[in-house]
Design an enzyme around this catalytic site. Sequence first.
Site, PDB file in Angstrom:
ATOM      1  N   SER A 154       9.821 102.082 -18.442  1.00  0.00           N
ATOM      2  CA  SER A 154       9.517 103.404 -17.905  1.00  0.00           C
ATOM      3  C   SER A 154       8.186 103.382 -17.151  1.00  0.00           C
ATOM      4  CB  SER A 154       9.471 104.407 -19.066  1.00  0.00           C
ATOM      5  OG  SER A 154       8.857 105.599 -18.681  1.00  0.00           O
ATOM      6  N   ARG A 212      15.197 110.706 -23.235  1.00  0.00           N
ATOM      7  CA  ARG A 212      14.484 110.102 -24.379  1.00  0.00           C
ATOM      8  C   ARG A 212      13.652 111.143 -25.112  1.00  0.00           C
ATOM      9  NH1 ARG A 212      10.919 106.177 -21.809  1.00  0.00           N
ATOM     10  NH2 ARG A 212      10.219 105.681 -23.901  1.00  0.00           N
ATOM     11  N   ASP A 240      14.127 106.670 -14.007  1.00  0.00           N
ATOM     12  CA  ASP A 240      13.182 107.022 -15.081  1.00  0.00           C
ATOM     13  C   ASP A 240      13.143 108.525 -15.294  1.00  0.00           C
ATOM     14  OD1 ASP A 240      11.124 106.305 -17.066  1.00  0.00           O
ATOM     15  OD2 ASP A 240       9.901 107.597 -15.806  1.00  0.00           O
ATOM     16  N   LYS A 287       7.647 102.852 -12.612  1.00  0.00           N
ATOM     17  CA  LYS A 287       6.966 103.873 -11.798  1.00  0.00           C
ATOM     18  C   LYS A 287       5.743 103.274 -11.121  1.00  0.00           C
ATOM     19  CE  LYS A 287       6.705 106.602 -15.319  1.00  0.00           C
ATOM     20  NZ  LYS A 287       7.039 107.393 -16.464  1.00  0.00           N
ATOM     21  N   HIS A 322      -2.754 103.475 -16.214  1.00  0.00           N
ATOM     22  CA  HIS A 322      -1.749 104.303 -16.891  1.00  0.00           C
ATOM     23  C   HIS A 322      -1.942 104.208 -18.391  1.00  0.00           C
ATOM     24  CE1 HIS A 322       2.026 106.554 -16.895  1.00  0.00           C
ATOM     25  NE2 HIS A 322       2.281 105.920 -18.032  1.00  0.00           N
TER      26      HIS A 322
HETATM   27  N1  URA Z   1       4.674 107.004 -20.581  1.00  0.00           N
HETATM   28  C1  URA Z   1       5.730 106.763 -19.754  1.00  0.00           C
HETATM   29  O1  URA Z   1       5.630 106.891 -18.533  1.00  0.00           O
HETATM   30  N2  URA Z   1       6.883 106.399 -20.304  1.00  0.00           N
HETATM   31  C2  URA Z   1       7.044 106.227 -21.628  1.00  0.00           C
HETATM   32  O2  URA Z   1       8.119 105.859 -22.038  1.00  0.00           O
HETATM   33  C3  URA Z   1       5.950 106.471 -22.491  1.00  0.00           C
HETATM   34  C4  URA Z   1       4.751 106.850 -21.929  1.00  0.00           C
END
Ligand code: URA
Length: 439
Positions: A185, A170, A163, A189, A84
């Site tokens: 966040s 956000r 989220d 996930k 990620h």
């Molecule tokens: N990627 C995400 O999934 N969440 C964030 O807050 C920033 C980047």
Amino acid sequence: MERLPQEIIARKRDGYQLEREEVEAFVAGVVSGGFKDYQASALLMAIVLRGMTPEETGWLTEAMMRSGRIVDLPEISRPKVDKHSTGGVGDKVSLILAPLAAACGLCVPMMSGRGLGHTGGTLDKLEAIPGFSTQLDDAAYRKQLQNIHQAMIGQSVDMVPADRKLYALRDVTGTVESIPLICASILSKKLAEGIDALVLDVKFGRGAFMATEADGRKLAESLVAIGTAMGKPTSALLTRMEQPLGRMIGNSLEVIEAMDCLRGQGPADLMEVTFALCAEMLRLGDLEVDAAAAKATLKKAIDSGAALRAFRQLVEAQGGDPRVVDDYERLPLSEHCCEIGVENEAPLYIGRLDARGFGQAACVLGAGRSSMDAVIDPAVGFELLKKEGDRVEPGEPIVRIHFTDDKKLDTVVERLRHAIGLSKKPVAVQPLVVDRITG
Ligand code: URA
């Protein structure tokens, strides 16, 4: 004693550490509606300004992860490793890395997001491919992972609903740039998707949510510490995001560049980051411990055509038109192009290609969203004909703009001109992969 939303907000505003129950009440309230949007936004802003301790960040991550269904994939025998990125401009690494890692023996169950702020999103890029669906039901997702060892989908509605709500809030309340919020966040996930291990690309610089290397490092350390404490081997690469990654920005254009990379014709900076992240995935998956051997394995998967074949399989499996792989014209492409440069009489050097400026200009052009419900134009974007450090001869163009609507062009060109910095002297380019942080 159960506290009211306004009491929890006030405690964070005044700099106290929240209790575990308060953090859990916030997350539960966001999902149930007990915390109204304005209250959640106020608490988010208090967190941005006051921060969170490692304990609070861990509680927030766990409560968000448990806010919905948690996937388990016991039927998959291959090591399940995902990657990620914290977000950047021109960052199409996931499109290259998932098929590449699958071709090298990993299983990649990847759940990705859409664009956030000035950064692009993997789902938006994939959806540029005609027919490609980023929504698979659970049975189809599992079957695909067993058959082709990779899937690239959006979060299903029942996963991490906290989220989904907070991410959208956000994005429009100036509360993205916060280490604990980004950490919770991302990890909520990723830890809900049934993986064995996780590699993070933590970006810092003008085009990243963390502007400085020091903040990027803090975010990377926090992500690695919490991921590891929650039982998943996690490591992070700290990578520079000053200029856009690769040469293409925009959804169809980035799919094309990803396919070029899988053909062995990718730009050096993009391949460097992709190989470094993929090598780390192979290491965490116990497939290749030595970095040099991992790079040789990755290169072989590209040279043999296995990685490109894996991409074609991915496109086909998710309903996309696999003919795009051999015929880029099948992607939505814009009919209009123009180039911008400078009127230089002597050679100059590119000193700065401000990634944030390019990302914002791409949003204005229509490649990203300027409001929550905006519709993306997959055809538009930028092609960087020069990168930082390159020499520009008199009259040479620097950027090619692919556009649909010429009404936006003047604003876009003005923004790009601000984003480009030139130097009379040669410019040294800084290394891209700065550090590796392991648990
Ligand atoms: N990627 C995400 O999934 N969440 C964030 O807050 C920033 C980047």
